[in-house]
Design a protein around this motif. Sequence first.
Motif, PDB file in Angstrom:
ATOM      1  N   LYS A   1      45.778   4.620 -34.412  1.00 18.12           N
ATOM      2  CA  LYS A   1      44.366   4.711 -34.025  1.00 18.12           C
ATOM      3  C   LYS A   1      43.700   5.888 -34.742  1.00 18.12           C
ATOM      4  CE  LYS A   1      44.809   1.381 -31.044  1.00 18.12           C
ATOM      5  NZ  LYS A   1      45.818   0.536 -31.614  1.00 18.12           N
ATOM      6  N   VAL A   2      42.421   5.713 -35.060  1.00 16.46           N
ATOM      7  CA  VAL A   2      41.628   6.729 -35.753  1.00 16.46           C
ATOM      8  C   VAL A   2      40.401   7.032 -34.893  1.00 16.46           C
ATOM      9  CG1 VAL A   2      40.348   7.252 -37.863  1.00 16.46           C
ATOM     10  CG2 VAL A   2      42.392   5.820 -37.985  1.00 16.46           C
ATOM     11  N   ARG A   3      40.104   8.309 -34.676  1.00 22.53           N
ATOM     12  CA  ARG A   3      38.920   8.697 -33.901  1.00 22.53           C
ATOM     13  C   ARG A   3      37.718   8.752 -34.849  1.00 22.53           C
ATOM     14  NH1 ARG A   3      39.747   9.448 -28.918  1.00 22.53           N
ATOM     15  NH2 ARG A   3      37.838  10.528 -28.423  1.00 22.53           N
ATOM     16  N   ILE A   4      36.648   8.060 -34.443  1.00 23.92           N
ATOM     17  CA  ILE A   4      35.431   8.010 -35.267  1.00 23.92           C
ATOM     18  C   ILE A   4      34.208   8.190 -34.376  1.00 23.92           C
ATOM     19  CG2 ILE A   4      36.457   6.484 -36.989  1.00 23.92           C
ATOM     20  CD1 ILE A   4      34.763   4.198 -35.688  1.00 23.92           C
ATOM     21  N   ARG A   5      33.104   8.493 -35.034  1.00 17.46           N
ATOM     22  CA  ARG A   5      31.803   8.521 -34.350  1.00 17.46           C
ATOM     23  C   ARG A   5      30.774   7.970 -35.329  1.00 17.46           C
ATOM     24  NH1 ARG A   5      27.179  11.419 -33.900  1.00 17.46           N
ATOM     25  NH2 ARG A   5      26.246  11.479 -31.835  1.00 17.46           N
ATOM     26  N   ILE A   6      30.165   6.868 -34.955  1.00 13.29           N
ATOM     27  CA  ILE A   6      29.107   6.271 -35.769  1.00 13.29           C
ATOM     28  C   ILE A   6      27.783   6.617 -35.089  1.00 13.29           C
ATOM     29  CG2 ILE A   6      28.121   4.143 -36.700  1.00 13.29           C
ATOM     30  CD1 ILE A   6      30.937   2.938 -36.549  1.00 13.29           C
ATOM     31  N   PRO A   7      26.907   7.324 -35.794  1.00 16.78           N
ATOM     32  CA  PRO A   7      25.642   7.710 -35.155  1.00 16.78           C
ATOM     33  C   PRO A   7      24.759   6.501 -34.841  1.00 16.78           C
ATOM     34  CG  PRO A   7      25.659   8.354 -37.472  1.00 16.78           C
ATOM     35  CD  PRO A   7      26.999   7.771 -37.168  1.00 16.78           C
ATOM     36  N   LYS A   8      23.922   6.682 -33.830  1.00 18.73           N
ATOM     37  CA  LYS A   8      22.935   5.639 -33.524  1.00 18.73           C
ATOM     38  C   LYS A   8      21.915   5.581 -34.648  1.00 18.73           C
ATOM     39  CE  LYS A   8      23.146   5.359 -28.579  1.00 18.73           C
ATOM     40  NZ  LYS A   8      22.400   4.882 -27.451  1.00 18.73           N
ATOM     41  N   ASP A   9      21.352   4.428 -34.847  1.00 22.14           N
ATOM     42  CA  ASP A   9      20.319   4.231 -35.859  1.00 22.14           C
ATOM     43  C   ASP A   9      19.010   4.800 -35.322  1.00 22.14           C
ATOM     44  OD1 ASP A   9      18.427   3.334 -37.665  1.00 22.14           O
ATOM     45  OD2 ASP A   9      19.115   1.258 -37.648  1.00 22.14           O
ATOM     46  N   PRO A  10      18.422   5.807 -35.982  1.00 19.52           N
ATOM     47  CA  PRO A  10      17.183   6.392 -35.481  1.00 19.52           C
ATOM     48  C   PRO A  10      16.015   5.396 -35.434  1.00 19.52           C
ATOM     49  CG  PRO A  10      17.766   7.359 -37.603  1.00 19.52           C
ATOM     50  CD  PRO A  10      18.883   6.446 -37.201  1.00 19.52           C
ATOM     51  N   LEU A  11      16.080   4.351 -36.259  1.00 18.99           N
ATOM     52  CA  LEU A  11      15.017   3.341 -36.255  1.00 18.99           C
ATOM     53  C   LEU A  11      15.223   2.304 -35.153  1.00 18.99           C
ATOM     54  CD1 LEU A  11      14.659   2.780 -40.104  1.00 18.99           C
ATOM     55  CD2 LEU A  11      13.281   4.250 -38.611  1.00 18.99           C
ATOM     56  N   ASN A  12      16.450   2.206 -34.640  1.00 16.94           N
ATOM     57  CA  ASN A  12      16.784   1.247 -33.574  1.00 16.94           C
ATOM     58  C   ASN A  12      17.657   1.927 -32.520  1.00 16.94           C
ATOM     59  OD1 ASN A  12      15.624  -1.239 -34.757  1.00 16.94           O
ATOM     60  ND2 ASN A  12      17.132  -0.840 -36.356  1.00 16.94           N
ATOM     61  N   PRO A  13      17.169   2.971 -31.862  1.00 14.50           N
ATOM     62  CA  PRO A  13      18.012   3.717 -30.908  1.00 14.50           C
ATOM     63  C   PRO A  13      18.409   2.903 -29.674  1.00 14.50           C
ATOM     64  CG  PRO A  13      15.741   4.462 -30.780  1.00 14.50           C
ATOM     65  CD  PRO A  13      15.820   3.507 -31.946  1.00 14.50           C
ATOM     66  N   GLN A  14      17.746   1.792 -29.423  1.00 10.55           N
ATOM     67  CA  GLN A  14      18.071   0.970 -28.261  1.00 10.55           C
ATOM     68  C   GLN A  14      19.331   0.137 -28.462  1.00 10.55           C
ATOM     69  OE1 GLN A  14      15.640   0.393 -30.436  1.00 10.55           O
ATOM     70  NE2 GLN A  14      15.553  -1.787 -30.882  1.00 10.55           N
ATOM     71  N   ILE A  15      19.836   0.055 -29.689  1.00 16.01           N
ATOM     72  CA  ILE A  15      21.047  -0.709 -29.964  1.00 16.01           C
ATOM     73  C   ILE A  15      22.257   0.168 -29.625  1.00 16.01           C
ATOM     74  CG2 ILE A  15      22.427  -1.842 -31.750  1.00 16.01           C
ATOM     75  CD1 ILE A  15      19.795  -2.548 -33.147  1.00 16.01           C
TER      76      ILE A  15
END
Length: 75
Positions: free
Chosen positions: A25-39
């Motif tokens: 397993k690999v720990r990751i963090r994908i940021p939220k899209d600033p243009l679509n923060p509701q996703i």
Amino acid sequence: MEKENEKKVQPELISTRDILAKEKKVRIRIPKDPLNPQIPSMFVYINELSYEIALGEEVEVPESIYKILVNSGRI
């Protein structure tokens, strides 16, 4: 006919799920899209198996999923 196709696909899904469960397993963090923060999440598909990843949170994913994200430019 439909049930016949399901029988052919089902072993592949189980096999992919089992393989991913055993991977490192690999720990990751994908940021939220600033243009679509509701996703709240994104999906990665591997051999017809969907893998949902929460956006904006640190999560663990199998190494194969990590490689797909790197190759697609998401990480």
